[in-house]
Design a protein around this motif. Structure first.
Motif, short mmCIF file in Angstrom:
data_model
loop_
_atom_site.label_atom_id
_atom_site.label_comp_id
_atom_site.label_asym_id
_atom_site.label_seq_id
_atom_site.Cartn_x
_atom_site.Cartn_y
_atom_site.Cartn_z
N PHE A 1 3.46 22.39 -28.19
CA PHE A 1 2.05 22.07 -28.31
C PHE A 1 1.27 23.25 -28.86
O PHE A 1 1.68 24.41 -28.75
CB PHE A 1 1.45 21.71 -26.93
CG PHE A 1 2.06 20.51 -26.28
CD1 PHE A 1 1.85 19.24 -26.79
CD2 PHE A 1 2.84 20.65 -25.14
CE1 PHE A 1 2.41 18.13 -26.18
CE2 PHE A 1 3.39 19.55 -24.52
CZ PHE A 1 3.19 18.29 -25.05
N VAL A 2 0.13 22.94 -29.45
CA VAL A 2 -0.87 23.96 -29.73
C VAL A 2 -1.75 24.03 -28.48
O VAL A 2 -2.41 23.05 -28.14
CB VAL A 2 -1.72 23.61 -30.96
CG1 VAL A 2 -2.79 24.68 -31.19
CG2 VAL A 2 -0.82 23.47 -32.19
N VAL A 3 -1.75 25.16 -27.79
CA VAL A 3 -2.41 25.28 -26.50
C VAL A 3 -3.53 26.30 -26.56
O VAL A 3 -3.35 27.41 -27.07
CB VAL A 3 -1.40 25.69 -25.39
CG1 VAL A 3 -2.10 25.79 -24.04
CG2 VAL A 3 -0.25 24.71 -25.32
N GLU A 4 -4.69 25.90 -26.06
CA GLU A 4 -5.80 26.83 -25.84
C GLU A 4 -6.17 26.77 -24.37
O GLU A 4 -6.46 25.69 -23.85
CB GLU A 4 -7.00 26.46 -26.71
CG GLU A 4 -6.74 26.57 -28.21
CD GLU A 4 -7.97 26.23 -29.02
OE1 GLU A 4 -9.03 25.97 -28.40
OE2 GLU A 4 -7.87 26.22 -30.26
N ARG A 5 -6.18 27.93 -23.71
CA ARG A 5 -6.37 27.94 -22.27
C ARG A 5 -7.19 29.16 -21.85
O ARG A 5 -7.01 30.25 -22.36
CB ARG A 5 -5.01 27.98 -21.60
CG ARG A 5 -5.01 27.74 -20.08
CD ARG A 5 -4.76 29.00 -19.31
NE ARG A 5 -4.42 28.72 -17.92
CZ ARG A 5 -4.43 29.61 -16.94
NH1 ARG A 5 -4.77 30.86 -17.21
NH2 ARG A 5 -4.09 29.28 -15.70
N SER A 6 -8.12 28.96 -20.92
CA SER A 6 -8.90 30.07 -20.37
C SER A 6 -9.20 29.78 -18.91
O SER A 6 -9.32 28.62 -18.50
CB SER A 6 -10.21 30.26 -21.14
OG SER A 6 -11.07 29.14 -20.98
N LEU A 7 -9.31 30.84 -18.11
CA LEU A 7 -9.61 30.70 -16.70
C LEU A 7 -10.36 31.94 -16.22
O LEU A 7 -9.91 33.07 -16.44
CB LEU A 7 -8.34 30.51 -15.88
CG LEU A 7 -8.53 30.11 -14.40
CD1 LEU A 7 -7.33 29.30 -13.92
CD2 LEU A 7 -8.72 31.32 -13.50
N GLU A 8 -11.51 31.74 -15.59
CA GLU A 8 -12.28 32.82 -14.99
C GLU A 8 -12.64 32.40 -13.57
O GLU A 8 -13.35 31.41 -13.37
CB GLU A 8 -13.56 33.11 -15.78
CG GLU A 8 -14.38 34.25 -15.19
CD GLU A 8 -15.63 34.54 -16.01
OE1 GLU A 8 -16.45 35.34 -15.54
OE2 GLU A 8 -15.77 33.95 -17.10
#
Length: 321
Positions: free
Chosen positions: A193-200
Motif C-alpha cells: 500500500f501507499v501509506v500516510e500515517r501520523s499520530l500525536e
C-alpha cells in the motif's frame, strides 16, 4: 470496474456503529412517560429511546398491584422492528388473594408460577424497576434470559439521550496501544500500500490519521489515482475530561481500475478500516450514533453522525459540535 467499488463500500457499510422501583398498590400510568410529537421518541426521566428498524425491543416501565391487590401487573413500551410503531402494553398475572406489596406478590409468582414473570424478548428494565429489585435483593433469575442491556441498545442506535456525562480519560496510552495492535495486523502487506500515517498523543489532545491507497497497475507511485481508505481521529478535552472537540472520520474512494490480482489486498484494506474504526469507537465509547439515530445527547455534549455516500465514495463522520 464498478464491482470493486461495491465490494469495498459494502464492507465499510458493515462498520458497527458491528451483540429495576416498586409502585405498590398504584394503578398503571404512575411512571411519568412522554411520547414526543413524532410518536417515535419516548422520553423517560433519564433516557430517550427511539425505534431501530429491523430490531424489536421493549422497556419495562413499572410493576405493581391492581384490582384490589389481586393482580400483579407490568407496564411496558414496545418498539416495533418496522421503526414506525411505538405503543404501550400491560401484562397481568392474577393472584389467588390480596397481597400487601408487589414484592410479596412477585415472590409468590416466582415460587408458584414463574412463567408469568417471563419478560418479552429483548426487554430493557428501567432504572426505577431495577433499583427496586436491588433494594429488595430480588435476583430476577426468571427475567434474565430475555433482558437486554442499555449498552446493547445504545450500540444499536436505540438511545438518543442519556442523563450522564461523556468524558475521555487523560491517559492516551491504551488508545495508542489499541491502534498499534490493529496496525500490526496488516504488517505483512503494508509494503503493498501507499501509506500516510501520523499520530500525536498528549494528555488533553490527540490526533491520529492513516490513509491506505491501493495503487493502480500503471500508477504505482500515484496514490491519488487509486482505491483509497482513510481514518482520522482528533479530540481535545478539558481538565475533567469533558470533550472540547472530537471528530472521527472514515472514508473510502475509488478513482481507478483494479485487476483481479489486487482483490486480496482490497479485502485486507477494508477489513483493516473496519477493525480500526470499531477499535476507536470501543476505546472512546462512540457507539450509539448511526444513520437511524444521528444524534446522542449526554449531559455535557451531543454526538452527531453524518454520512455521504456516492457511487464511487463513502464518508462517515462522528463529531461533537
Amino acid at each position: 470496474m464498478k464491482r470493486y467499488v461495491c465490494v469495498l463500500l459494502a464492507m465499510l457499510l458493515t462498520l458497527t456503529g458491528c451483540a429495576a422501583f416498586e409502585l405498590n398498590n398504584l394503578p398503571p400510568q404512575a411512571v411519568e412517560l412522554e411520547v414526543l410529537e413524532d410518536d417515535k421518541v419516548t422520553r423517560l426521566a433519564d433516557i430517550d429511546f427511539v425505534p431501530v428498524p429491523g430490531f424489536a425491543y421493549n422497556v419495562l416501565l413499572e410493576e405493581g398491584l391492581a384490582g384490589g391487590n389481586k393482580v400483579f401487573y407490568r407496564r411496558f413500551i414496545a418498539y416495533g422492528e418496522t421503526g414506525d410503531e411505538v405503543h404501550e402494553f400491560v401484562t397481568e398475572a392474577e393472584l389467588p388473594r390480596s397481597f400487601p406489596s408487589a414484592q410479596e406478590a412477585r415472590s409468590y409468582l416466582t415460587r408458584v408460577t414463574p412463567e408469568k414473570l417471563h419478560l418479552p424478548e429483548n426487554t430493557y428494565v428501567s432504572d426505577s424497576v431495577h433499583y427496586s429489585w436491588e433494594e429488595e435483593a430480588y435476583p430476577a433469575a426468571v427475567e434474565e434470559e430475555q433482558r437486554i442491556s442499555l449498552t446493547a441498545l445504545k450500540r444499536l442506535g436505540a438511545v438518543s439521550r442519556l442523563n450522564e456525562y461523556y468524558v475521555i480519560g487523560k491517559n492516551p496510552e491504551p488508545l495508542v496501544a489499541a491502534i498499534e495492535a490493529v496496525e500490526a495486523g496488516i504488517a505483512d502487506v503494508a509494503d503493498s500500500f501507499v501509506v500516510e500515517r501520523s499520530l500525536e498523543s498528549l494528555p488533553q489532545s490527540f490526533a491520529y490519521s492513516i490513509a491506505l491507497a491501493l495503487p493502480g497497475k500503471k500508477q504505482v507511485q500515484n496514490s491519488a489515482e487509486a482505491m483509497q481508505a482513510s481514518v482520522s481521529l482528533q479530540y481535545q478535552i478539558d481538565e475533567l475530561g469533558n470533550p472540547l472537540h472530537l471528530e472521527l472520520v472514515y472514508s473510502a474512494a475509488f478513482q481507478n481500475g483494479l485487476d483481479d490480482g489486487n482483490m486480496a489486498l482490497l479485502n485486507r484494506m477494508a477489513a483493516f478500516v473496519n477493525e480500526l474504526v470499531d477499535t476507536l469507537k470501543e476505546q472512546l465509547d462512540l457507539f450509539g450514533v448511526n444513520s437511524n439515530n444521528p444524534s446522542l445527547t449526554y449531559s455535557n455534549v451531543t454526538l452527531y453522525y453524518e454520512e455521504e455516500k456516492l457511487p464511487d465514495s463513502l464518508c462517515r463522520k462522528i463529531e461533537i459540535r
